[in-house]
Motif scaffolding. Structure first.
Motif, PDB file in Angstrom:
ATOM      1  N   ALA A  93     -25.344  42.293  11.557  1.00 24.93           N
ATOM      2  CA  ALA A  93     -26.220  42.008  12.495  1.00 24.93           C
ATOM      3  C   ALA A  93     -27.359  42.861  13.006  1.00 24.93           C
ATOM      4  N   MET A  94     -28.518  42.476  13.135  1.00 29.50           N
ATOM      5  CA  MET A  94     -29.687  43.330  13.427  1.00 29.50           C
ATOM      6  C   MET A  94     -29.882  43.411  14.883  1.00 29.50           C
ATOM      7  N   ASP A  95     -30.139  44.382  15.309  1.00 30.30           N
ATOM      8  CA  ASP A  95     -30.922  44.752  16.671  1.00 30.30           C
ATOM      9  C   ASP A  95     -31.923  44.021  17.091  1.00 30.30           C
ATOM     10  N   GLY A  96     -31.964  42.942  17.759  1.00 35.17           N
ATOM     11  CA  GLY A  96     -33.284  42.011  18.109  1.00 35.17           C
ATOM     12  C   GLY A  96     -34.188  42.654  18.953  1.00 35.17           C
ATOM     13  N   GLN A  97     -33.801  43.937  19.912  1.00 36.12           N
ATOM     14  CA  GLN A  97     -34.961  44.396  20.777  1.00 36.12           C
ATOM     15  C   GLN A  97     -35.797  45.153  19.818  1.00 36.12           C
ATOM     16  N   GLY A  98     -35.411  45.722  18.846  1.00 33.06           N
ATOM     17  CA  GLY A  98     -36.456  46.711  17.964  1.00 33.06           C
ATOM     18  C   GLY A  98     -37.400  46.009  17.369  1.00 33.06           C
ATOM     19  N   LEU A  99     -37.246  44.402  17.514  1.00 33.14           N
ATOM     20  CA  LEU A  99     -38.231  43.708  16.433  1.00 33.14           C
ATOM     21  C   LEU A  99     -39.465  43.451  17.466  1.00 33.14           C
ATOM     22  N   GLU A 100     -39.754  43.856  18.539  1.00 33.70           N
ATOM     23  CA  GLU A 100     -40.757  43.744  19.688  1.00 33.70           C
ATOM     24  C   GLU A 100     -42.182  44.025  18.898  1.00 33.70           C
ATOM     25  N   PRO A 101     -42.349  45.415  18.446  1.00 37.56           N
ATOM     26  CA  PRO A 101     -43.432  45.903  17.864  1.00 37.56           C
ATOM     27  C   PRO A 101     -43.746  45.023  16.547  1.00 37.56           C
ATOM     28  N   PHE A 102     -42.797  44.556  15.803  1.00 34.99           N
ATOM     29  CA  PHE A 102     -43.205  43.849  14.638  1.00 34.99           C
ATOM     30  C   PHE A 102     -43.602  42.577  15.159  1.00 34.99           C
ATOM     31  N   ILE A 103     -43.005  41.775  16.007  1.00 35.41           N
ATOM     32  CA  ILE A 103     -43.637  40.602  16.533  1.00 35.41           C
ATOM     33  C   ILE A 103     -45.043  40.671  16.909  1.00 35.41           C
ATOM     34  N   THR A 104     -45.243  41.689  17.786  1.00 36.89           N
ATOM     35  CA  THR A 104     -46.533  41.904  18.384  1.00 36.89           C
ATOM     36  C   THR A 104     -47.413  42.022  17.320  1.00 36.89           C
ATOM     37  N   TYR A 105     -47.271  42.807  16.394  1.00 37.84           N
ATOM     38  CA  TYR A 105     -47.891  43.173  15.072  1.00 37.84           C
ATOM     39  C   TYR A 105     -48.345  41.779  14.197  1.00 37.84           C
ATOM     40  N   CYS A 106     -47.532  41.091  14.150  1.00 41.27           N
ATOM     41  CA  CYS A 106     -47.455  39.809  13.480  1.00 41.27           C
ATOM     42  C   CYS A 106     -48.452  38.908  14.122  1.00 41.27           C
ATOM     43  N   ARG A 107     -48.195  38.881  15.442  1.00 41.34           N
ATOM     44  CA  ARG A 107     -49.080  37.701  16.120  1.00 41.34           C
ATOM     45  C   ARG A 107     -50.495  38.330  16.376  1.00 41.34           C
ATOM     46  N   THR A 108     -50.904  39.593  16.458  1.00 41.58           N
ATOM     47  CA  THR A 108     -52.114  40.355  16.496  1.00 41.58           C
ATOM     48  C   THR A 108     -52.839  40.074  15.277  1.00 41.58           C
ATOM     49  N   GLN A 109     -52.107  40.410  14.371  1.00 39.43           N
ATOM     50  CA  GLN A 109     -52.706  40.257  12.818  1.00 39.43           C
ATOM     51  C   GLN A 109     -52.772  39.031  12.177  1.00 39.43           C
ATOM     52  N   GLY A 110     -52.227  37.930  12.740  1.00 41.61           N
ATOM     53  CA  GLY A 110     -52.287  36.663  12.187  1.00 41.61           C
ATOM     54  C   GLY A 110     -51.405  36.476  11.117  1.00 41.61           C
ATOM     55  N   VAL A 111     -50.245  37.275  11.150  1.00 40.89           N
ATOM     56  CA  VAL A 111     -49.185  37.238   9.906  1.00 40.89           C
ATOM     57  C   VAL A 111     -48.237  36.332  10.391  1.00 40.89           C
ATOM     58  N   HIS A 112     -47.672  35.207   9.400  1.00 41.23           N
ATOM     59  CA  HIS A 112     -46.623  34.165  10.031  1.00 41.23           C
ATOM     60  C   HIS A 112     -45.248  35.061   9.851  1.00 41.23           C
ATOM     61  N   PHE A 113     -44.505  34.683  10.592  1.00 36.82           N
ATOM     62  CA  PHE A 113     -43.184  35.364  10.783  1.00 36.82           C
ATOM     63  C   PHE A 113     -42.070  34.360  11.188  1.00 36.82           C
ATOM     64  N   ASP A 114     -40.837  34.803  10.659  1.00 33.51           N
ATOM     65  CA  ASP A 114     -39.691  33.948  11.315  1.00 33.51           C
ATOM     66  C   ASP A 114     -38.515  34.795  11.390  1.00 33.51           C
ATOM     67  N   ILE A 115     -37.686  34.418  12.482  1.00 40.66           N
ATOM     68  CA  ILE A 115     -36.515  35.156  12.754  1.00 40.66           C
ATOM     69  C   ILE A 115     -35.337  34.233  12.480  1.00 40.66           C
ATOM     70  N   ASN A 116     -34.387  34.735  11.910  1.00 43.43           N
ATOM     71  CA  ASN A 116     -33.254  34.136  11.257  1.00 43.43           C
ATOM     72  C   ASN A 116     -31.865  34.638  11.734  1.00 43.43           C
ATOM     73  N   THR A 117     -30.964  33.419  12.301  1.00 47.20           N
ATOM     74  CA  THR A 117     -29.629  33.880  12.344  1.00 47.20           C
ATOM     75  C   THR A 117     -29.047  33.208  11.110  1.00 47.20           C
ATOM     76  N   ALA A 118     -27.488  33.408  10.978  1.00 41.54           N
ATOM     77  CA  ALA A 118     -26.971  32.982   9.938  1.00 41.54           C
ATOM     78  C   ALA A 118     -27.295  31.568   9.572  1.00 41.54           C
ATOM     79  N   PHE A 119     -27.487  30.579  10.577  1.00 38.70           N
ATOM     80  CA  PHE A 119     -27.710  29.238  10.085  1.00 38.70           C
ATOM     81  C   PHE A 119     -29.053  28.610  10.725  1.00 38.70           C
ATOM     82  N   GLY A 120     -29.549  29.609  11.364  1.00 43.12           N
ATOM     83  CA  GLY A 120     -30.717  29.053  12.077  1.00 43.12           C
ATOM     84  C   GLY A 120     -31.999  29.824  11.442  1.00 43.12           C
ATOM     85  N   LEU A 121     -33.369  29.037  11.506  1.00 44.54           N
ATOM     86  CA  LEU A 121     -34.603  29.636  11.364  1.00 44.54           C
ATOM     87  C   LEU A 121     -35.613  29.658  12.378  1.00 44.54           C
ATOM     88  N   TYR A 122     -36.145  30.513  13.082  1.00 41.64           N
ATOM     89  CA  TYR A 122     -36.945  30.165  14.194  1.00 41.64           C
ATOM     90  C   TYR A 122     -38.479  30.680  14.072  1.00 41.64           C
TER      91      TYR A 122
END
Length: 267
Positions: free
Chosen positions: A84-113
């Motif tokens: 399991a990964m630390d979700g709090q550390g994802l904030e800079p990557f989420i911000t980067y993707c949103r500002t640069q127009g990069v599509h991203f998704d976040i996955n749990t074992a059986f979910g994709l968001y």
């Protein structure tokens, strides 16, 4: 030594470029299973869109998914191991993707968001359809109670090259791997296909020398080098071929069937 476990990447390896499991490949895997070799699919996909291929072949056992972050049992769909990964550390990557127009998704074992599943561009929607994935709306962090498995950025190869170059300069709290020309994955720093395969093999009492792994991309290198027989597809980048012991035919030429016939069924 007899091969007791065959670890197979899915996209670009098991499947051809039309995302098809051919009849010859399926029949060869079933024969290897009946001969005593355990088949383990090792994919960047999640369990929900990896397990159906095992069911199609009538095989039970385990799948290693999300590039090693989640190992699940086929029949029960139970998660038997999770990096399991630390979700709090994802904030800079989420911000980067949103500002640069990069599509991203976040996955749990059986979910994709994703941010807006109803507003996906055609290219993104087709990608999810090809991978048999159904994206859900990303909730607020406070409402995300499931352990996180993987963060994926998706886009044209030139865009992904630029993202990888930029993120490589960051002090990454995650393991970053390129799982395809169009994908960059972030995971728990100890997660990889090789690490998950090692854990599963040790739990089953199987030696590395009794394992054959077959893959085609950079995220497969850790399992190719762990296995006693590492086989790269002919459609692999040169660095992947160099990490393997052998090179088989391409995924469009049923290289998996060819490798199993040569190294498992013929001995």
């Amino acid at each position: 030594m007899t091969i007791k476990l065959i670890a197979l990447d899915v996209d670009g390896t098991l499947l051809n470029d039309h995302h098809e499991l051919t009849e010859l490949t399926q029949e060869t895997l079933i024969r290897a299973s009946r001969q005593g070799a355990e088949i383990v699919l090792c994919s960047g996909r999640g369990p929900a869109n990896t397990i159906p291929f095992m069911e199609q072949m009538g095989l039970d056992g385990y799948v290693i998914t999300h590039n090693g972050a989640v190992t699940a049992q086929v029949q029960t769909r139970e998660v038997v191991h999770h990096f399991a990964m630390d979700g709090q550390g994802l904030e800079p990557f989420i911000t980067y993707c949103r500002t640069q127009g990069v599509h991203f998704d976040i996955n749990t074992a059986f979910g994709l968001y994703v941010d807006q599943p109803e507003g996906l561009e055609l290219q993104v929607r087709e990608m999810y359809q090809n991978f048999m994935a159904e994206p859900l709306k990303l909730p607020q962090w406070a409402d995300m109670t499931e352990p996180l498995a993987k963060f994926t950025a998706f886009g044209p190869i030139e865009q992904m090259n630029a993202v990888q170059q930029e993120w490589s300069t960051w002090n990454l709290p995650y393991y970053m791997t390129r799982s395809g020309d169009f994908f960059i994955d972030l995971m728990h720093p100890e997660a990889s296909k090789g690490a998950a395969l090692k854990r599963l093999a040790e739990a089953k009492g199987i030696l590395p020398s009794e394992i054959m792994a077959v893959g085609n991309y950079y995220n497969d290198i850790t399992m190719l080098t762990f296995a006693g027989k590492g086989v790269a597809m002919d459609n692999s980048p040169e660095e992947v071929k160099a990490a393997a012991d052998e090179v088989t035919l391409s995924n469009n030429d049923q290289g998996v069937a060819h490798a199993i016939q040569k190294y498992v069924l013929s001995v």
